[in-house]
Design a protein around this motif. Sequence first.
Motif, PDB file in Angstrom:
ATOM      1  N   ASP A 109       0.787  -1.179   0.028  1.00 54.55           N
ATOM      2  CA  ASP A 109      -0.097   0.015   0.018  1.00 54.55           C
ATOM      3  C   ASP A 109       0.910   1.285   0.055  1.00 54.55           C
ATOM      4  O   ASP A 109       2.185   1.304   0.581  1.00 54.55           O
ATOM      5  CB  ASP A 109      -0.871   0.030   1.045  1.00 54.55           C
ATOM      6  CG  ASP A 109      -1.831  -1.108   1.436  1.00 54.55           C
ATOM      7  OD1 ASP A 109      -2.582  -1.634   0.212  1.00 54.55           O
ATOM      8  OD2 ASP A 109      -2.033  -1.508   2.349  1.00 54.55           O
ATOM      9  N   MET A 110       0.429   2.465  -0.508  1.00 51.62           N
ATOM     10  CA  MET A 110       1.054   3.574  -0.766  1.00 51.62           C
ATOM     11  C   MET A 110       0.159   4.929  -0.376  1.00 51.62           C
ATOM     12  O   MET A 110      -0.996   4.735  -0.941  1.00 51.62           O
ATOM     13  CB  MET A 110       1.758   3.651  -2.050  1.00 51.62           C
ATOM     14  CG  MET A 110       2.636   4.848  -2.297  1.00 51.62           C
ATOM     15  SD  MET A 110       3.342   5.005  -3.602  1.00 51.62           S
ATOM     16  CE  MET A 110       4.406   6.536  -3.503  1.00 51.62           C
ATOM     17  N   ASN A 111       0.509   5.568   0.629  1.00 49.94           N
ATOM     18  CA  ASN A 111      -0.175   6.696   0.842  1.00 49.94           C
ATOM     19  C   ASN A 111       0.370   7.956   0.761  1.00 49.94           C
ATOM     20  O   ASN A 111       1.490   8.084   1.096  1.00 49.94           O
ATOM     21  CB  ASN A 111      -0.864   6.520   2.150  1.00 49.94           C
ATOM     22  CG  ASN A 111      -1.545   5.463   2.616  1.00 49.94           C
ATOM     23  OD1 ASN A 111      -2.521   5.047   2.053  1.00 49.94           O
ATOM     24  ND2 ASN A 111      -1.148   4.760   3.459  1.00 49.94           N
ATOM     25  N   VAL A 112      -0.003   8.906  -0.347  1.00 45.00           N
ATOM     26  CA  VAL A 112       0.676  10.113  -0.759  1.00 45.00           C
ATOM     27  C   VAL A 112      -0.197  11.304  -0.361  1.00 45.00           C
ATOM     28  O   VAL A 112      -1.254  11.454  -0.853  1.00 45.00           O
ATOM     29  CB  VAL A 112       1.005  10.012  -2.325  1.00 45.00           C
ATOM     30  CG1 VAL A 112       1.348  11.315  -2.691  1.00 45.00           C
ATOM     31  CG2 VAL A 112       1.625   8.839  -2.528  1.00 45.00           C
ATOM     32  N   THR A 113       0.309  12.169   0.410  1.00 46.00           N
ATOM     33  CA  THR A 113      -0.576  13.268   1.137  1.00 46.00           C
ATOM     34  C   THR A 113       0.106  14.428   0.807  1.00 46.00           C
ATOM     35  O   THR A 113       1.470  14.607   1.604  1.00 46.00           O
ATOM     36  CB  THR A 113      -0.796  12.852   2.689  1.00 46.00           C
ATOM     37  OG1 THR A 113      -1.524  11.751   2.623  1.00 46.00           O
ATOM     38  CG2 THR A 113      -1.732  14.137   2.812  1.00 46.00           C
ATOM     39  N   SER A 114      -0.151  15.203   0.301  1.00 44.54           N
ATOM     40  CA  SER A 114       0.065  16.952   0.288  1.00 44.54           C
ATOM     41  C   SER A 114       1.619  16.719  -0.426  1.00 44.54           C
ATOM     42  O   SER A 114       2.410  17.518  -0.010  1.00 44.54           O
ATOM     43  CB  SER A 114       0.169  17.467   1.471  1.00 44.54           C
ATOM     44  OG  SER A 114      -1.356  17.514   1.892  1.00 44.54           O
ATOM     45  N   CYS A 115       1.736  15.942  -1.526  1.00 42.33           N
ATOM     46  CA  CYS A 115       3.088  15.553  -1.949  1.00 42.33           C
ATOM     47  C   CYS A 115       3.434  16.540  -3.333  1.00 42.33           C
ATOM     48  O   CYS A 115       2.230  16.824  -3.962  1.00 42.33           O
ATOM     49  CB  CYS A 115       3.668  14.453  -2.064  1.00 42.33           C
ATOM     50  SG  CYS A 115       3.757  13.622  -0.516  1.00 42.33           S
ATOM     51  N   THR A 116       4.687  16.557  -3.864  1.00 40.85           N
ATOM     52  CA  THR A 116       4.776  17.212  -5.023  1.00 40.85           C
ATOM     53  C   THR A 116       5.591  16.527  -5.843  1.00 40.85           C
ATOM     54  O   THR A 116       6.658  16.107  -5.748  1.00 40.85           O
ATOM     55  CB  THR A 116       5.323  18.658  -4.865  1.00 40.85           C
ATOM     56  OG1 THR A 116       4.370  19.622  -4.507  1.00 40.85           O
ATOM     57  CG2 THR A 116       5.762  19.495  -6.435  1.00 40.85           C
ATOM     58  N   PHE A 117       5.379  16.126  -7.108  1.00 39.97           N
ATOM     59  CA  PHE A 117       6.209  15.341  -7.962  1.00 39.97           C
ATOM     60  C   PHE A 117       6.444  16.233  -9.221  1.00 39.97           C
ATOM     61  O   PHE A 117       5.510  16.510 -10.010  1.00 39.97           O
ATOM     62  CB  PHE A 117       5.302  14.024  -8.456  1.00 39.97           C
ATOM     63  CG  PHE A 117       5.147  12.917  -7.453  1.00 39.97           C
ATOM     64  CD1 PHE A 117       5.893  12.089  -7.481  1.00 39.97           C
ATOM     65  CD2 PHE A 117       4.117  13.270  -6.812  1.00 39.97           C
ATOM     66  CE1 PHE A 117       5.889  11.139  -6.297  1.00 39.97           C
ATOM     67  CE2 PHE A 117       3.760  12.226  -5.606  1.00 39.97           C
ATOM     68  CZ  PHE A 117       4.610  11.182  -5.430  1.00 39.97           C
TER      69      PHE A 117
END
Length: 357
Positions: A184-192
């Motif tokens: 599982d992967m949780n991405v919160t308030s990130c920038t790519f």
Amino acid sequence: PLAPTATIVVDRTDDPAVTTSGVGAAACTAGANDCSLRGAVLFANANPGTVVTLATTTYVLTTNGANGCVNESLATGNTIGDLEVNATTTFNGNGAANTIIRQAAATNDRVLCMDVNLTPGFTFSFSGLTITGGRDVNSNVGGGGFIGGARTTTLNLTNVTFANNQTTGPNISGGGGVAVTGGDMNVTSCTFGAANLPGANRNDLTLGNASNSNSAGGLSYSPGDPAGVGGATGTLTVTGSTFTHNTSSSGSAGGGGMDVFNFNTSTGTANISTSSFTSNQATGTASGGGINNESLTNVNISTTSFTSNSAGNRGGGVYVGGGAVLLDGTSPSITFTGNTAIKEGKLRITKELRETV
């Protein structure tokens, strides 16, 4: 009884070679100047559950060695190249603009390689930092800045920026910024990505991520178990995040901002909400300027914008090559603005997608 969780502070910015936990720059005691970032990773691998505290500074990785974890499953003991984190660990920075980890070794390598032994069940958490300068060349698995994933593993990213990372070559997963296969992967308030398209200067934080000759300029995700065990499941959750100025030049797939797919008979779900995909590119014959769903079982998109993305083939905003996509426009909406593609425009809709919507 459970061992107490250790909390250590990285108190030096250089990158000396370390080989043994608890010694030299890997001592990581309350004493001064005895804990480098590489030393902290070595300490954490020997002490599962460690919390690593990072300062407002730039940590530059200079310990040389091409492709520290060559294809994710070949460990080097954290002695060269990228940082190999192989136990449940938490990394806390002081904000993406303040805490920066930059790969600057003379030979090309990633910044971080997670769970080299592909052991299931670990939890990795990163918050408040930037990962930049990663270069993966011909490793067969991808992940220019960051690679990880294993069955039943959980990866949490909060307020993390991935800028100016690149992968090149015939990789399985691509992923200029990040490649995660399994769990599982949780991405919160990130920038790519960043303000500009990718370039050659590894020191420039204003450049996006690139997947050269492969998919997923920003993020590549699959729930499949990289150790080869079939039937794995996993969920990708992306909330409040930005994908901008990332590029993919895959000859057959794409996904300038993101690419998702099944692997080793896996099944999985991606939930994407309150996010934006802007000015990403799938170049050449690649499809899906913003997102490419190769085969993931369920992709659910809500309250998200696709703006000025482009594809050399199909689907400037979103391309669905397989699996299923649900566009939930109930509250408030999903918007497609100014996306372009050579064959079809902002959204490529197959028969299966029409039925799902």
